[in-house]
Design a protein around this motif. Structure first.
Motif, mmCIF file in Angstrom:
data_model
loop_
_atom_site.group_PDB
_atom_site.id
_atom_site.type_symbol
_atom_site.label_atom_id
_atom_site.label_comp_id
_atom_site.label_asym_id
_atom_site.label_seq_id
_atom_site.Cartn_x
_atom_site.Cartn_y
_atom_site.Cartn_z
ATOM 1 N N VAL A 76 13.340 50.105 51.492
ATOM 2 C CA VAL A 76 12.480 50.413 52.627
ATOM 3 C C VAL A 76 13.138 51.481 53.495
ATOM 4 O O VAL A 76 14.333 51.459 53.740
ATOM 5 C CB VAL A 76 12.176 49.124 53.437
ATOM 6 C CG1 VAL A 76 13.394 48.631 54.180
ATOM 7 C CG2 VAL A 76 11.036 49.348 54.397
ATOM 8 N N SER A 77 12.353 52.492 53.894
ATOM 9 C CA SER A 77 12.907 53.500 54.797
ATOM 10 C C SER A 77 12.064 53.619 56.051
ATOM 11 O O SER A 77 12.336 54.445 56.905
ATOM 12 C CB SER A 77 13.015 54.846 54.084
ATOM 13 O OG SER A 77 11.766 55.216 53.571
ATOM 14 N N ASP A 78 11.025 52.811 56.170
ATOM 15 C CA ASP A 78 10.169 52.869 57.343
ATOM 16 C C ASP A 78 9.407 51.549 57.461
ATOM 17 O O ASP A 78 8.831 51.080 56.498
ATOM 18 C CB ASP A 78 9.172 54.017 57.200
ATOM 19 C CG ASP A 78 8.521 54.364 58.516
ATOM 20 O OD1 ASP A 78 8.480 55.541 58.862
ATOM 21 O OD2 ASP A 78 8.062 53.434 59.219
ATOM 22 N N LEU A 79 9.424 50.968 58.656
ATOM 23 C CA LEU A 79 8.658 49.732 58.860
ATOM 24 C C LEU A 79 7.614 49.901 59.960
ATOM 25 O O LEU A 79 7.070 48.916 60.447
ATOM 26 C CB LEU A 79 9.604 48.566 59.187
ATOM 27 C CG LEU A 79 10.362 47.980 57.998
ATOM 28 C CD1 LEU A 79 11.479 47.044 58.456
ATOM 29 C CD2 LEU A 79 9.423 47.218 57.068
ATOM 30 N N THR A 80 7.339 51.147 60.353
ATOM 31 C CA THR A 80 6.406 51.369 61.461
ATOM 32 C C THR A 80 5.027 50.780 61.170
ATOM 33 O O THR A 80 4.428 50.124 62.015
ATOM 34 C CB THR A 80 6.251 52.884 61.730
ATOM 35 O OG1 THR A 80 7.519 53.498 61.553
ATOM 36 C CG2 THR A 80 5.785 53.130 63.132
ATOM 37 N N LEU A 88 15.807 49.016 61.140
ATOM 38 C CA LEU A 88 14.480 49.644 61.144
ATOM 39 C C LEU A 88 13.495 48.854 62.006
ATOM 40 O O LEU A 88 12.645 49.424 62.686
ATOM 41 C CB LEU A 88 13.935 49.759 59.719
ATOM 42 C CG LEU A 88 14.601 50.780 58.798
ATOM 43 C CD1 LEU A 88 14.043 50.674 57.393
ATOM 44 C CD2 LEU A 88 14.376 52.190 59.322
#
Lengths: 364, 428
Positions: free
Chosen positions: B236-240, B265
């Motif tokens: 995962v590189s983004d949890l927005t 994150l």
């Protein structure tokens, strides 16, 4: 060669029958091929509709009350997709010219991230100022790898080159482990929460778009990636260096006959490919935490993007990056309770089924 | 042709070198040569050959940070016990540690465990990851070698039939159940209403097993889980987007179960999305929210975050001494995983002490009867194992980020500071 940015036409050049078959030149197709293509399309659409209707309820929710989630997924998908594109561009460039599948691309990205991190934490650099250094540093590393290692086995079997890059990635990862320990690192961006004024327009960060947010570091990473992609494209299309690279990709022997130093071009290309992830590493550092294995997670995505966009196609890599970013995010909210890679692979299989050479790839 | 041969040789050598580096990277603490286990003899008068204990952890790969720290802590425990006179019931026989690298892989873990068993270790500690521990536990049961788990939450590692497997820390069920209970109790104490919860968790066995326990207990307590979102913490590189879903769900509280990078994150993403509905961010076995570096790594974005987790007891003088000496020796703070590895060695040493023998079966009986009155980890009583090998007093405790520091806040007997409930960093 036409003006297409496809650097992977080599191989096709040996075969006068297929060299003209690009996707626009479908006139050479037989009726049988055309029929097969149509069947593929119909089947593909049916599969896509079936898969999506499995989760119709979720889709209704997302177009209705949860619209903000959908918008957020779109914004996030585009922003991260740009970075995927930049990472994949290096990979596809290397493949297009050298026909090497570089498994060390993720590890090289981690090297870029750690070099940026060291500059920030030791010398107080601004995280984005390090891009200049990481690009140069990774270019040198890439050039060394190609010059000292890969150039020696360019004529050997594919497995040897593959093993070498795989070994290199393991090697780099462990060197980083030794130097930096596995402790997760992070850099701070002091101005991430302020506001920016451009041409009299003031933007508050994180920027609000229709109820979704775009944070400053992710926005910078996206535009930075796009700018670098544009530069690379111009370099390939508009400079004599680009002509040299494309002619080596097209026909190495022919290029050598007209006096192009093929070995040196290989070195240059691998350097450029590594420089792409050097830049990507510095650009993502402000929003990711950094461990020696961080780049690895980009590896899988980059391979998917490259195959999706068409092996060796630089514009395809950017397009593929955006598609994968969007699919990952939107797929993640449609197929809840799954890895968000599920949607990615559904799209991946579908694209390969409909266009076996990738979106912008050519038939071989 | 000569050139080709030479380059092949160079390439192969390079690859081989890389592979070797992969195999032993990080394992800089060379294991002492194993000694065969002495035959059990009743009440020896002379110290025998050192007794070997195996330590199996991920020393390379993405989880190497904790793996290496645990290996170091185990070595320190062995050194401490030897310095204090060894195993007294065995006339001061010393301990020695054999370290092995699971590489984070269940297959490698099982192979390495088998190797250590063949080399004569009396017991094994490990293995950090559920998948590895499950394999090692099966092997331990089959081979009759005590396996003392330092860190692994998955319930399935220990079954009703387990005889040789012991666990010091709370399992997934305990973590999930006590996590929700603590959330509800603390909300009541603070007079804040929490009736809906969103759970954002790791999609692997670790996160899902905690989710199942947590969801069952939430139902009992009348808390509704209005949104559950899984992700893969390793890519995962983004949890927005996920956090936008949390906002859309309107939940009162966000519960997160995951590792470090994803925890970072979550904190950063929350401060961008700024969900109005959230009253509290609560980790249940989060690998980030109670780590000392976390508050500064996220630059204040983690303030007021809670974490219900197994944790060393910061109020214990013995823990303070061990952590201080660890930091002096290894130059970094000792985390809970390390303290648990230390504790696991102590459990085995006590087992040897009461068995009076280095025989594996005698040791098993010894360990099953141990009572450790001054545990290093926060528990609800002495370390004591039930029939299946679970520590009957294992409990998570709650920590909170307060002024950039991790503080134990609940239950009261472990309290270092008063908790602040109903606050989030993006609404000051």
């Amino acid at each position: 060669m036409d003006n297409s940015p496809n650097v992977a036409a080599a191989g096709a050049a040996d075969d006068p029958e297929t060299v003209e078959i690009t996707d626009s030149g479908a006139s050479l197709m037989t009726d049988a091929e055309r029929r097969e293509r149509q069947i593929r399309r119909v089947v593909g659409v049916i599969v896509a509709v079936t898969v999506l209707s499995l989760n119709f309820e979720q889709i209704q929710l997302l177009t209705g009350p949860n619209r903000s989630v959908l918008i957020q997924a779109t914004v996030t998908g585009i922003l991260i997709g740009g970075v995927y594109g930049l990472v994949s561009m290096g990979l596809t460039l290397i493949y297009g010219v050298l026909h090497i599948i570089n498994f060390a691309q993720g590890a090289l990205m981690t090297v870029g991230m750690y070099s940026a991190f060291s500059l920030v934490s030791r010398f107080g650099f601004d995280p984005y100022a390090t891009v200049v250094f990481t690009v140069a540093f990774l270019f040198v590393i890439g050039a060394i790898v190609q010059g000292l290692l890969l150039n020696r086995i360019m004529k050997e079997s594919l497995e040897k080159q593959l093993l070498l890059t795989l070994g290199l990635s393991v090697f780099l990862e462990n060197v980083l482990l030794l130097l930096f320990s596995p402790t997760p690192r992070a850099v701070q961006l002091p101005y991430a929460r302020g506001s920016t004024s451009v041409f009299g327009i003031t933007v508050e960060w994180p920027f609000q778009v229709f109820g979704a947010v775009a944070s400053l570091p992710r926005t910078i990473a996206f535009f930075g990636a796009m700018a670098l992609a544009g530069l690379l494209f111009l370099l390939l299309q508009r400079t004599s260096l680009g002509v040299r690279i494309r002619s080596v990709a097209d026909n190495p022997r022919g290029a050598a006959l007209v006096g192009i130093d093929v070995q040196r071009t290989y070195i240059l290309v691998f350097g450029l490919g590594a420089a792409c992830v050097g830049a990507a590493g510095a650009l993502v550092l402000p929003f990711l935490s950094l461990e020696p294995t961080t780049g690895e997670s980009f590896n899988v995505i980059a391979f998917v993007v490259v195959v999706l966009g068409g092996m060796g196609n630089v514009v395809g890599a950017i397009l593929g990056g955006l598609i994968i970013g969007l699919t990952q995010q939107i797929g993640g909210i449609i197929f809840t309770g799954q890895s968000n890679l599920l949607g990615v692979f559904v799209v991946f299989v579908l694209v390969l089924f409909l266009r076996p050479n990738g979106l912008l790839g050519r038939a071989h | 042709m000569r050139r080709t041969k030479r380059s092949t040789a160079i390439a192969s050598a390079f690859v081989a070198l890389a592979m070797i580096a992969a195999a032993c990277g990080g394992d800089d603490e060379a294991a002492p040569a194993p000694e065969p286990t002495p035959a059990p003899a009743p009440a020896p008068e002379e110290p025998g050959d050192p007794i070997a204990i195996g330590a199996l952890h991920p020393l390379t790969g993405g989880l190497a940070q904790d793996g290496i720290a645990m290996d170091e802590a185990a070595q320190m425990a062995v050194d401490d016990i030897n310095a204090a006179g060894g195993i007294k019931s065995l006339a001061g026989t010393e301990l020695t540690l054999i370290s092995a690298d699971s590489q984070g892989s269940p297959d490698v873990g099982a192979t390495e465990a088998q190797r250590m068993i063949d080399e004569g270790v009396v017991a094994i500690i490990g293995a950090y990851q559920s998948a590895v521990s499950i394999n090692v536990a099966a092997l331990a049961e089959r081979s009759g070698v005590p396996f003392v788990i330092d860190v692994t939450v998955a319930d399935a590692v220990i079954t009703d039939e387990s005889r040789y497997t012991f666990r010091i820390q709370p399992n997934a069920t305990d973590n999930g159940v006590f996590g929700v209970q603590a959330l509800v109790e603390m909300a009541e104490l603070a007079g804040v209403e929490i009736s809906t919860v969103a759970h954002l968790y790791d999609q692997s066995g670790f996160g899902t097993s905690i989710h199942d326990a947590l969801a069952a207990e939430a139902e009992v307590l009348g808390i509704e889980i209005v949104e559950k979102i899984t992700y893969n913490p390793f890519d995962v590189s983004d949890l927005t987007t996920e956090l936008a879903r949390v906002e859309a769900s309107g939940a009162d509280a966000l519960i997160n179960t995951g590792y470090y990078g994803d925890g970072v994150l979550v904190a950063r993403g929350l401060n961008e999305v700024r969900p109005d509905n959230l009253k509290v961010v609560f980790g249940v076995a989060s690998g980030a929210f109670d780590v000392d570096e976390f508050p500064s790594d996220v630059d204040g974005a983690g303030e007021y975050f809670f974490n219900s987790n197994y944790h060393y007891d910061a109020t214990s003088a013995r823990v303070q001494d061990i952590r201080a000496r660890y930091e002096e020796r290894f130059g970094k703070p000792m985390r809970t995983a390390g303290v648990l590895a230390y504790q696991a060695i102590e459990v085995i040493a006590q087992g040897l002490e009461s068995a009076g023998s280095a025989d594996r079966d005698a040791l098993r009986d010894g360990i099953s009867g141990v009572v450790i009155d001054d545990p290093l980890v926060a528990t609800s009583g002495p370390i004591q194992f039930d029939e299946s090998g679970e520590n009957i007093n294992a409990r998570p405790i709650v920590m909170q980020v307060l002024d950039g520091n991790i503080r134990q806040v609940y239950p009261v007997n472990f309290k270092e500071a008063d908790f602040v409930f109903g606050q989030v960093p993006w609404r000051d």
